[in-house]
Design a protein around this motif. Structure first.
Motif, mmCIF file in Angstrom:
data_model
loop_
_atom_site.group_PDB
_atom_site.id
_atom_site.type_symbol
_atom_site.label_atom_id
_atom_site.label_comp_id
_atom_site.label_asym_id
_atom_site.label_seq_id
_atom_site.Cartn_x
_atom_site.Cartn_y
_atom_site.Cartn_z
ATOM 1 N N THR A 3 8.825 4.708 -4.640
ATOM 2 C CA THR A 3 7.762 4.940 -5.623
ATOM 3 C C THR A 3 7.881 6.364 -6.175
ATOM 4 O O THR A 3 8.626 7.195 -5.642
ATOM 5 C CB THR A 3 6.362 4.774 -4.996
ATOM 6 N N GLU A 4 7.073 6.652 -7.199
ATOM 7 C CA GLU A 4 7.084 7.995 -7.785
ATOM 8 C C GLU A 4 6.687 9.045 -6.738
ATOM 9 O O GLU A 4 7.324 10.089 -6.621
ATOM 10 C CB GLU A 4 6.132 8.078 -8.988
ATOM 11 N N PHE A 5 5.627 8.751 -5.971
ATOM 12 C CA PHE A 5 5.189 9.719 -4.950
ATOM 13 C C PHE A 5 6.235 9.863 -3.854
ATOM 14 O O PHE A 5 6.491 10.961 -3.370
ATOM 15 C CB PHE A 5 3.834 9.294 -4.356
ATOM 16 N N LEU A 55 0.887 -1.165 0.000
ATOM 17 C CA LEU A 55 0.000 0.000 0.000
ATOM 18 C C LEU A 55 0.922 1.211 0.000
ATOM 19 O O LEU A 55 1.458 1.596 1.054
ATOM 20 C CB LEU A 55 -0.871 0.005 1.263
ATOM 21 N N ASN A 56 1.198 1.744 -1.171
ATOM 22 C CA ASN A 56 2.173 2.827 -1.285
ATOM 23 C C ASN A 56 1.493 4.171 -1.501
ATOM 24 O O ASN A 56 0.878 4.397 -2.536
ATOM 25 C CB ASN A 56 3.130 2.553 -2.455
ATOM 26 N N PHE A 57 1.549 5.023 -0.505
ATOM 27 C CA PHE A 57 1.029 6.388 -0.603
ATOM 28 C C PHE A 57 -0.432 6.411 -1.060
ATOM 29 O O PHE A 57 -0.787 7.125 -2.001
ATOM 30 C CB PHE A 57 1.950 7.247 -1.502
ATOM 31 N N PRO A 58 -1.271 5.647 -0.377
ATOM 32 C CA PRO A 58 -2.688 5.656 -0.762
ATOM 33 C C PRO A 58 -3.345 6.984 -0.372
ATOM 34 O O PRO A 58 -2.814 7.725 0.466
ATOM 35 C CB PRO A 58 -3.279 4.506 0.059
#
Ligand SMILES: C[S@@+](CC[C@H](N)C(=O)[O-])C[C@H]1O[C@@H](n2cnc3c(N)ncnc32)[C@H](O)[C@@H]1O
Length: 208
Positions: A187-189, A111-114
């Motif tokens: 990740t990109e975020f 769960l990456n930067f939800p």
């Protein structure tokens, strides 16, 4: 995520019938995947993880067509392309896909930067809300893990409580994350927030 409609997207997606999946894949039945990213965005995390772990199968679920298209385009970059094609991106809302996946089959969920869903009435939409954790718990094998990263301190603190409330998971790590896990991918975020000097929070939880 604001992304302009990409004119090139349909042609690129059509070139990748095995790795660019749409809603029809849900009707056909999804194959088994070892690792799932929910909200995979522009795909860097999933592609890098797949490249580093050629014996595992990765699925990125992404609701936004343009972000999904960018991930597929990125997969054409040979520096990302795992020879095994051990990944796929699925362009549907995750809530439609998870109930169709085999219980006890997944090793890792990311769960990456939800989205933080900051209003009280939206809390149940958070990816770490106890009812979601129950869904992940059902999908995971024993010893399988949830990896959660966020820049949002309120979401992080609430998520610590959600994990405690749900029970069932042993917390392996919870706190400010210094990007010191060699098996992780930025990740990109995350790159954007780290570039702004913002702290990143992480929870790693293992199904007991
Ligand atoms: C803040 S972005 C983070 C993207 C990426 N994980 C990263 O860290 O760079 C959240 C992503 O979740 C996706 N998303 C939001 N709701 C979703 C849903 N119901 N199903 C699948 N993806 C969703 C959004 O479209 C967006 O790409």
């Amino acid at each position: 995520m604001r992304l302009r409609h990409k004119k090139w997207a349909p042609a690129i997606i059509a070139r990748h019938p095995d790795t660019a999946l749409g809603p029809e894949a849900l009707e056909k039945g999804l194959p088994l995947f070892d690792c799932l990213e929910i909200g995979s965005g522009r795909g860097r995390f999933l592609l890098e993880k797949a490249k580093a772990n050629p014996t595992l199968r990765f699925l990125g679920i992404e609701i936004n067509y343009n972000a999904f298209s960018i991930a597929i385009k990125k997969s054409e970059d040979t520096s990302y392309l795992p020879t095994m094609k051990n990944y796929a991106f699925l362009n549907v809302p995750f809530a439609k896909a998870l109930p169709l996946m085999a219980k006890g089959s997944v090793r890792e969920i990311y769960l990456n930067f939800p989205d933080p869903w900051p209003k009280k009435r939206q809390f149940k939409r958070r990816l770490t809300f106890p009812s979601r954790l129950a869904e992940y718990y059902g999908l995971l094998k024993k010893g399988g893990k949830v990896f959660f990263k966020t820049d949002n301190k309120d979401l992080f603190s609430a998520s610590e409580q959600y994990f405690a409330q749900f029970g069932g998971f042993a917390i392996e790590f919870s706190g400010i994350y210094e990007a010191d896990d060699p098996s992780d991918v930025m990740t990109e975020f995350e790159a954007k927030f780290r570039g702004l000097g913002q702290p990143i929070y992480r929870i790693v939880a293992r199904k007991e």
